[in-house]
Write an enzyme that holds these catalytic residues in place. Structure first.
Site, PDB file in Angstrom:
ATOM      1  N   GLU A 132       0.833  -1.235  -0.078  1.00  0.00           N
ATOM      2  CA  GLU A 132       0.014   0.095  -0.069  1.00  0.00           C
ATOM      3  C   GLU A 132       1.074   1.097   0.025  1.00  0.00           C
ATOM      4  O   GLU A 132       2.110   1.202   0.149  1.00  0.00           O
ATOM      5  CB  GLU A 132      -0.980  -0.066   1.125  1.00  0.00           C
ATOM      6  CG  GLU A 132      -1.916  -1.076   1.124  1.00  0.00           C
ATOM      7  CD  GLU A 132      -3.135  -0.863   2.139  1.00  0.00           C
ATOM      8  OE1 GLU A 132      -3.033  -0.188   2.885  1.00  0.00           O
ATOM      9  OE2 GLU A 132      -3.965  -1.975   2.069  1.00  0.00           O
ATOM     10  N   HIS A 247      -8.855  10.131   2.316  1.00  0.00           N
ATOM     11  CA  HIS A 247      -8.392   8.917   1.671  1.00  0.00           C
ATOM     12  C   HIS A 247      -8.355   9.439   0.093  1.00  0.00           C
ATOM     13  O   HIS A 247      -9.530   9.708  -0.260  1.00  0.00           O
ATOM     14  CB  HIS A 247      -9.280   7.798   1.850  1.00  0.00           C
ATOM     15  CG  HIS A 247      -8.594   6.438   1.424  1.00  0.00           C
ATOM     16  ND1 HIS A 247      -8.716   6.180   0.032  1.00  0.00           N
ATOM     17  CD2 HIS A 247      -8.211   5.374   2.099  1.00  0.00           C
ATOM     18  CE1 HIS A 247      -8.308   4.949  -0.183  1.00  0.00           C
ATOM     19  NE2 HIS A 247      -7.949   4.454   1.078  1.00  0.00           N
ATOM     20  N   ARG A 287      -0.246   8.772   1.622  1.00  0.00           N
ATOM     21  CA  ARG A 287      -1.638   9.167   1.229  1.00  0.00           C
ATOM     22  C   ARG A 287      -1.868  10.856   1.238  1.00  0.00           C
ATOM     23  O   ARG A 287      -2.645  10.938   0.146  1.00  0.00           O
ATOM     24  CB  ARG A 287      -2.626   8.615   2.409  1.00  0.00           C
ATOM     25  CG  ARG A 287      -4.139   8.563   2.103  1.00  0.00           C
ATOM     26  CD  ARG A 287      -4.572   7.909   3.188  1.00  0.00           C
ATOM     27  NE  ARG A 287      -4.505   6.356   2.874  1.00  0.00           N
ATOM     28  CZ  ARG A 287      -4.828   5.474   3.687  1.00  0.00           C
ATOM     29  NH1 ARG A 287      -5.748   5.617   4.725  1.00  0.00           N
ATOM     30  NH2 ARG A 287      -5.076   4.073   3.332  1.00  0.00           N
ATOM     31  N   HIS A 346     -11.392  10.381   6.411  1.00  0.00           N
ATOM     32  CA  HIS A 346     -11.247   9.051   6.457  1.00  0.00           C
ATOM     33  C   HIS A 346     -10.752   8.841   7.890  1.00  0.00           C
ATOM     34  O   HIS A 346     -11.151   7.909   8.479  1.00  0.00           O
ATOM     35  CB  HIS A 346     -10.111   8.548   5.484  1.00  0.00           C
ATOM     36  CG  HIS A 346      -9.839   6.926   5.569  1.00  0.00           C
ATOM     37  ND1 HIS A 346     -10.929   6.078   5.324  1.00  0.00           N
ATOM     38  CD2 HIS A 346      -8.787   6.098   5.573  1.00  0.00           C
ATOM     39  CE1 HIS A 346     -10.433   5.039   5.278  1.00  0.00           C
ATOM     40  NE2 HIS A 346      -9.115   5.074   5.523  1.00  0.00           N
ATOM     41  N   ARG A 381      -1.235   9.332   8.781  1.00  0.00           N
ATOM     42  CA  ARG A 381      -1.031   8.005   9.177  1.00  0.00           C
ATOM     43  C   ARG A 381      -0.621   7.097   7.943  1.00  0.00           C
ATOM     44  O   ARG A 381      -1.273   7.291   6.875  1.00  0.00           O
ATOM     45  CB  ARG A 381      -2.364   7.459   9.613  1.00  0.00           C
ATOM     46  CG  ARG A 381      -2.657   6.220  10.039  1.00  0.00           C
ATOM     47  CD  ARG A 381      -3.902   5.799  10.523  1.00  0.00           C
ATOM     48  NE  ARG A 381      -5.032   5.925   9.330  1.00  0.00           N
ATOM     49  CZ  ARG A 381      -5.300   5.158   8.666  1.00  0.00           C
ATOM     50  NH1 ARG A 381      -4.869   3.740   8.588  1.00  0.00           N
ATOM     51  NH2 ARG A 381      -6.178   5.490   7.594  1.00  0.00           N
TER      52      ARG A 381
HETATM   53  C1  SIN Z   1      -7.509   1.033   2.299  1.00  0.00           C
HETATM   54  O1  SIN Z   1      -7.690   0.017   2.262  1.00  0.00           O
HETATM   55  O2  SIN Z   1      -7.250   1.756   1.541  1.00  0.00           O
HETATM   56  C2  SIN Z   1      -7.828   1.598   3.745  1.00  0.00           C
HETATM   57  C3  SIN Z   1      -6.654   1.380   4.645  1.00  0.00           C
HETATM   58  C4  SIN Z   1      -6.390   2.452   5.616  1.00  0.00           C
HETATM   59  O3  SIN Z   1      -7.208   3.330   5.683  1.00  0.00           O
HETATM   60  O4  SIN Z   1      -5.463   2.172   6.327  1.00  0.00           O
END
Ligand code: SIN
Length: 555
Positions: A132, A247, A287, A346, A381
């Site tokens: 991620e 997000h 993010r 988010h 975060r």
């Molecule tokens: C996601 O799956 O993109 C969300 C994960 C998160 O907010 O840490």
């Protein structure tokens, strides 16, 4: 720890006098449930979990991507997870708390699996690991593709029900009881509409976040910052609340909460495109970098969304069944269509400041998960570090209580409070007429309309990109909401709606105060009038002062 009998919360109707628990856990997300299960496992008899909805209704239920943890050290290391978390946090993580997060995380995930949570595995039985944004290695373990939160909530709900801890659904906690310099319990609205004092030796606030401050959010309707607001009303401060994470890739459809298109898709090769089809950002940056780039792209395109091209993700429906279903419901086929996405509120990085064991400055009061500011999230975060934080620090609270701790120690993020340099205290101003009356002239607007209008003003003026002018406009809307709150007739409104509005106004004011003071751009806090990070602002702001009192409720 006392060996008091089980909790008497929710005892016989008509019971008089305060009810009691040994440890009261407020909120039933990952942090609250994991702490309660641990307390029960260590022999604490009187554990009561109060939740305003059903046990599994928390924000945890909606989490997608997974839990970031170094479950195998063959290709990864906790040092690498630490470095990624600190980088994403843009200079505001507490390193000691973050080290605990990454080092204890793998064992907590193993315990969660031991409690019955089922994670996705490879053909040879190893935990699957996804990549991620902001992570330098694939280390995010997940369940049913991108339905990790639902599995965590299911497993912990079942474990809690099997334990000696008692769960009370439909109990809305209104305020903290503070006596003789310590937290002595809570005042709560019981399902039958009575207002009860529930006394406890320890109270853990695990009330989650406040995405409902915004019109566009991935959070469920109950995410109204209740714990943060009651802490402010009790005279405590909140830290880092200006850092609201958006997000980057919520599906751009009118549904609320906004369906998320997990960051794991970008880890699998999905790319972002402007409306002209061009790529404009490295999709695997942290993010806040991606959200900022999307905001800039939308401004350049003069539109309210960009496109996520997931056509290169193989076996989409098999690997991400919940996402394929959500897309199918709005007529989108990820193998063919570029998917409209836009940032949505988010996660709030800030909250109630804690030491390394989740203790707040008020003896007897603990906080964990999104309601807390443990220092591990910093100004932004890292993806999939939030369920992890709930597990690690929920467990540490439970163990500290069992080991006889009564109050805070100068460790972790809390230690910075004693050092004048990294800490700035600011105070929200009280508003005239912000105290709701028990009865009075019926307002022309409903609680729901007031909430919607407040949410719109936050999305417009305190969203991904802010400025002094936009924050001032949001402040005016907040003042207006506080005034409306003062005119609402409590006897003709649903009490929960009224309390949630008062909590949003109270927390919203703290968010604005911190955002107004932070004259720089750092992590999730972006100011168009102060576009750069400024060294003088590498510090936490603590905001105190409640602008709206609760209405008088109950029988
Ligand atoms: C996601 O799956 O993109 C969300 C994960 C998160 O907010 O840490």
């Amino acid at each position: 720890m006392s060996d008091a009998p089980g909790p008497e919360v929710g005892g016989a109707p008509g019971a008089t006098g305060p009810r009691r628990a040994d440890v009261l856990v407020v909120g039933s997300g990952v942090a609250g449930c994991f702490a309660a299960v641990r307390l029960a496992a260590r022999g604490v008899a009187g554990v009561a979990v109060l939740t305003k909805g059903r046990l599994e209704d928390s924000t945890t239920q909606w989490a997608q991507g997974g839990i970031a943890a170094v479950m195998s050290d063959r290709t990864d290391s906790t040092e690498s997870h630490l470095a990624d978390t600190l980088r994403a946090g843009a200079g505001l993580c507490d390193e000691s708390a973050t080290r605990i997060l990454v080092e204890e995380g793998p064992e907590r995930v193993a315990e969660l699996i031991g409690l019955g949570a089922v994670f996705d595995r490879t053909a040879d039985g190893e935990l699957e690991r996804a990549l991620e944004g902001g992570h330098s290695r694939p280390r995010v373990v997940h369940a049913a593709g991108a339905a990790t939160g639902a599995e965590v909530a299911r497993a912990l709900g079942a474990a809690l029900r099997e334990s000696v801890a008692a769960a009370y659904e439909g109990w809305m906690v209104l305020d903290l009881v503070v006596e003789h310099g310590r937290c002595a319990g809570v005042v709560a609205l019981a399902p039958d509409g009575t207002v009860e004092r529930v006394l406890a030796r320890h109270v853990l606030l695990a009330t989650g976040g406040a995405g409902q401050l915004f019109a566009v959010t991935t959070n469920p309707p109950g995410a109204t910052g209740d714990g943060a607001a009651m802490a402010l009303r009790a005279g405590l401060g909140l830290t880092d609340v200006e850092f609201v994470q958006f997000h980057p890739t919520a599906l751009h459809v009118p549904a609320l909460p906004r369906p998320l298109l997990s960051e794991a898709l970008r880890g699998e090769g999905a790319v972002l495109r402007g409306l002209g089809g061009e790529r404009f950002v490295d999709e695997l940056e942290p993010r806040y970098v991606v959200s900022r780039a999307i905001a800039a792209q939308m401004a350049a395109d003069g539109t309210d969304h960009v496109l996520l091209d997931a056509t290169s993700v193989d076996d989409f429906a098999e690997r991400f069944p919940s996402l394929a279903k959500a897309l199918g419901e709005v007529g989108l086929d990820p193998a063919r269509d570029w998917l409209p996405v836009a940032p949505a509120a988010h996660y709030i990085s800030g909250g109630l400041l804690t030491d390394l064991d989740g203790a707040t400055v008020l003896p007897g009061l603990w906080a964990a998960g999104e309601a807390a500011c443990s220092g591990v999230q910093g100004a932004n975060r890292l993806a999939s570090n939030s369920l992890l934080e709930g597990l690690v620090f929920g467990r540490r609270v439970a163990d500290a209580i069992c080991d006889g701790r009564e109050g805070p120690e100068p460790t972790g993020a809390l230690a910075a409070r004693d050092a004048p340099a990294p800490f700035v205290a600011v105070r929200a101003l009280a508003l005239e007429g912000a105290r709701p009356r028990p009865s009075g002239p019926a307002s022309k607007i409903t609680v729901l309309e007031a909430r919607r209008s407040l949410q719109r003003s936050f999305s417009e003026g305190a969203g991904v990109v802010r400025s002094a002018a936009s924050l001032a406009a949001t402040r005016r809307a907040l003042d207006q909401a506080a005034r409306v709150l003062g005119t609402l007739d409590a006897s003709s409104c649903a009490p929960r709606e009224l309390v949630e509005l008062a909590n949003l106004v109270t927390l919203g004011s703290a968010v604005l105060t911190a955002a107004e003071h932070r004259e720089e751009s750092r992590g999730a806090h972006v100011r168009s009038d102060f576009p750069d990070e400024r060294e003088a602002f590498r510090r936490r702001f603590e905001v105190s002062g409640a602008v709206a009192a609760l209405p008088v409720l109950g029988r």
